[in-house]
Design an enzyme around this catalytic site. Structure first.
Site, PDB file in Angstrom:
ATOM      1  N   SER A 130      -1.127  74.748  52.621  1.00 53.57           N
ATOM      2  CA  SER A 130      -0.585  76.170  52.464  1.00 53.57           C
ATOM      3  C   SER A 130       1.098  76.365  52.455  1.00 53.57           C
ATOM      4  O   SER A 130       1.248  75.571  51.354  1.00 53.57           O
ATOM      5  CB  SER A 130      -0.880  76.953  53.925  1.00 53.57           C
ATOM      6  OG  SER A 130      -0.609  78.390  53.972  1.00 53.57           O
ATOM      7  N   ASP A 195     -11.396  81.786  50.327  1.00 54.57           N
ATOM      8  CA  ASP A 195      -9.882  81.941  50.999  1.00 54.57           C
ATOM      9  C   ASP A 195      -9.284  83.374  50.898  1.00 54.57           C
ATOM     10  O   ASP A 195      -9.061  83.913  49.572  1.00 54.57           O
ATOM     11  CB  ASP A 195      -8.896  80.958  50.407  1.00 54.57           C
ATOM     12  CG  ASP A 195      -7.809  80.839  51.407  1.00 54.57           C
ATOM     13  OD1 ASP A 195      -7.088  81.889  51.611  1.00 54.57           O
ATOM     14  OD2 ASP A 195      -7.209  79.490  51.510  1.00 54.57           O
ATOM     15  N   HIS A 224      -9.339  80.126  54.891  1.00 56.35           N
ATOM     16  CA  HIS A 224      -7.955  79.483  54.869  1.00 56.35           C
ATOM     17  C   HIS A 224      -7.728  78.445  55.718  1.00 56.35           C
ATOM     18  O   HIS A 224      -6.914  77.493  55.687  1.00 56.35           O
ATOM     19  CB  HIS A 224      -6.628  80.670  54.757  1.00 56.35           C
ATOM     20  CG  HIS A 224      -5.479  80.183  54.518  1.00 56.35           C
ATOM     21  ND1 HIS A 224      -5.102  79.646  53.460  1.00 56.35           N
ATOM     22  CD2 HIS A 224      -4.305  79.937  55.230  1.00 56.35           C
ATOM     23  CE1 HIS A 224      -3.734  79.556  53.002  1.00 56.35           C
ATOM     24  NE2 HIS A 224      -3.257  79.289  54.415  1.00 56.35           N
TER      25      HIS A 224
END
Length: 378
Positions: A130, A195, A224
């Site tokens: 991320s 996601d 995610h």
């Protein structure tokens, strides 16, 4: 203006757990640092590392006797040291979270790996998840002999997570879209198709821009923060690690890359004070998790395991998603205004150039008239 917009972007990008999920305690007898409430392990070192920006970050180094690679893991925006090293302003690290601080943080970690543990660049794998994909890609562009890079739910840039801009703005952060093509080692990208924080299109576009692509993993139905629960995740990751750990000659023979393979890679000075990194992980996720138990299915996701960290992550994402809607709308309005200002600036520059051109022609005309006046009459 730059500082204001960067600070605004930082507020959307960083969500350090509050309070931190651990405490840093120094054993009075041995002088060893320990993470409370986790028990001390002989193969684990807890460290405090100074950065070039004056902060001090907390990191964890995990030894494995059979390891042939060293993994440097950069965590996402809502986690702390359970993920191997903390950014400035996270957990028990000093300072405030910012893009430039995270670059200095990963450099300090890498420097520790090389100087304290003898790790070599060609045996290091950078893993960024991320927001952690930002410092990971930035460091990778400066390390031409890296073994590999893994990007887990990566972002194209900080601004593109919130707003579908078509070009890079000067105030954007973590512009991976502009840097990924400079990474020279094999890159594995893993992204969930469902996601709802960073759209899967981010991972797919980054993969298209890689110099040396490796077969990506698009986890069907993955969100995610749950990709580790899918059997394909660990299976594909192991396959990738096995491939890049082959000898260079064998690996070069088996790699498929649209841009070809370099015959030799030169080492360069890659930052003012050498940017390095830290850390090895037995697992790509939290050291406090135990996710290596046999999994029952290869096609469906396992039931979520209990964790003291993951629910907090999900809560933070949900909380920030709803609480930041108004701020996102304000940011979009601000971007629209900046675009109009940019168009106006270009228009002014165009008219200014036209005016200068007219002035130049007039000046040439005056000089011609003066020259004719100087010719004697016959």
């Amino acid at each position: 203006m730059g500082g204001v917009t960067s600070s605004m972007a930082a507020k959307f990008a960083f969500f350090p757990p509050s309070p931190p999920s651990y405490k840093l305690i120094k054993d009075e007898e041995t002088g060893i640092l320990v993470l409370d409430p986790f028990p001390h392990r002989e193969n684990v070192d807890v460290l405090r590392l100074p950065t070039r920006r004056g902060n001090e970050i907390v990191a964890v180094y995990v030894r494995h006797p059979m390891a042939t690679s060293t993994l440097l893991y950069s965590h996402g925006n809502a986690a702390d040291i359970g993920q191997m090293y903390d950014y400035s302003g996270y957990g028990q690290s000093s300072g405030k979270p910012s893009e430039q601080n995270t670059y200095a943080d990963i450099e300090a970690a890498y420097k520790c790996l090389e100087e304290n543990y003898g790790a070599k660049q060609e045996n290091i794998i950078l893993y960024g998840q991320s927001v952690g994909s930002g410092p990971t890609v930035d460091l990778a562009t400066r390390l031409p002999r890296l073994r590999a890079v893994v990007l887990h739910s990566p972002i194209l840039s900080g601004l593109r997570v919130m707003y579908p801009v078509k070009r890079s703005y000067w105030f954007d952060i973590y512009k991976n879209i502009d840097k990924i093509s400079l990474v020279k080692c094999p890159v594995l990208i893993i992204h969930g198709t469902n996601d709802d924080v960073v759209d899967c299109s981010h991972g797919k576009q980054l993969w298209e821009l890689c110099q040396e692509k490796y077969e990506p993993l698009w986890v069907k139905g993955g969100n995610h923060c749950d990709l580790e629960l899918y059997p394909d995740y660990i299976r594909h990751l192991k396959k990738f690690i096995s491939t890049v750990e082959k000898s260079p000659s064998r690996r070069n023979a088996s790699r498929k890359s649209t841009d070809g393979i370099e015959q030799s890679r030169q080492s360069t000075e890659y930052f003012e004070a050498p940017r390095r990194s830290i850390d090895r992980r037995e697992k790509p996720r939290k050291s406090t998790d135990t996710r290596d138990k046999p999994r029952k299915s290869t096609d469906t996701r396992e039931k979520p395991r209990k964790s003291i960290d993951r629910p907090e992550k999900l809560k933070v994402h949900e909380h920030n998603k709803f609480n930041n809607i108004d701020k996102l709308e304000k940011l979009r309005t601000s971007l629209d205004q900046m675009e109009r200002m940019e168009r106006s600036r270009r228009s002014v520059e165009y008219h200014e150039k036209s005016r200068r051109s007219v002035d130049l022609q007039l000046e040439k005309g005056r000089k011609s008239v003066d020259w004719i006046d100087r010719i004697p009459a016959v």
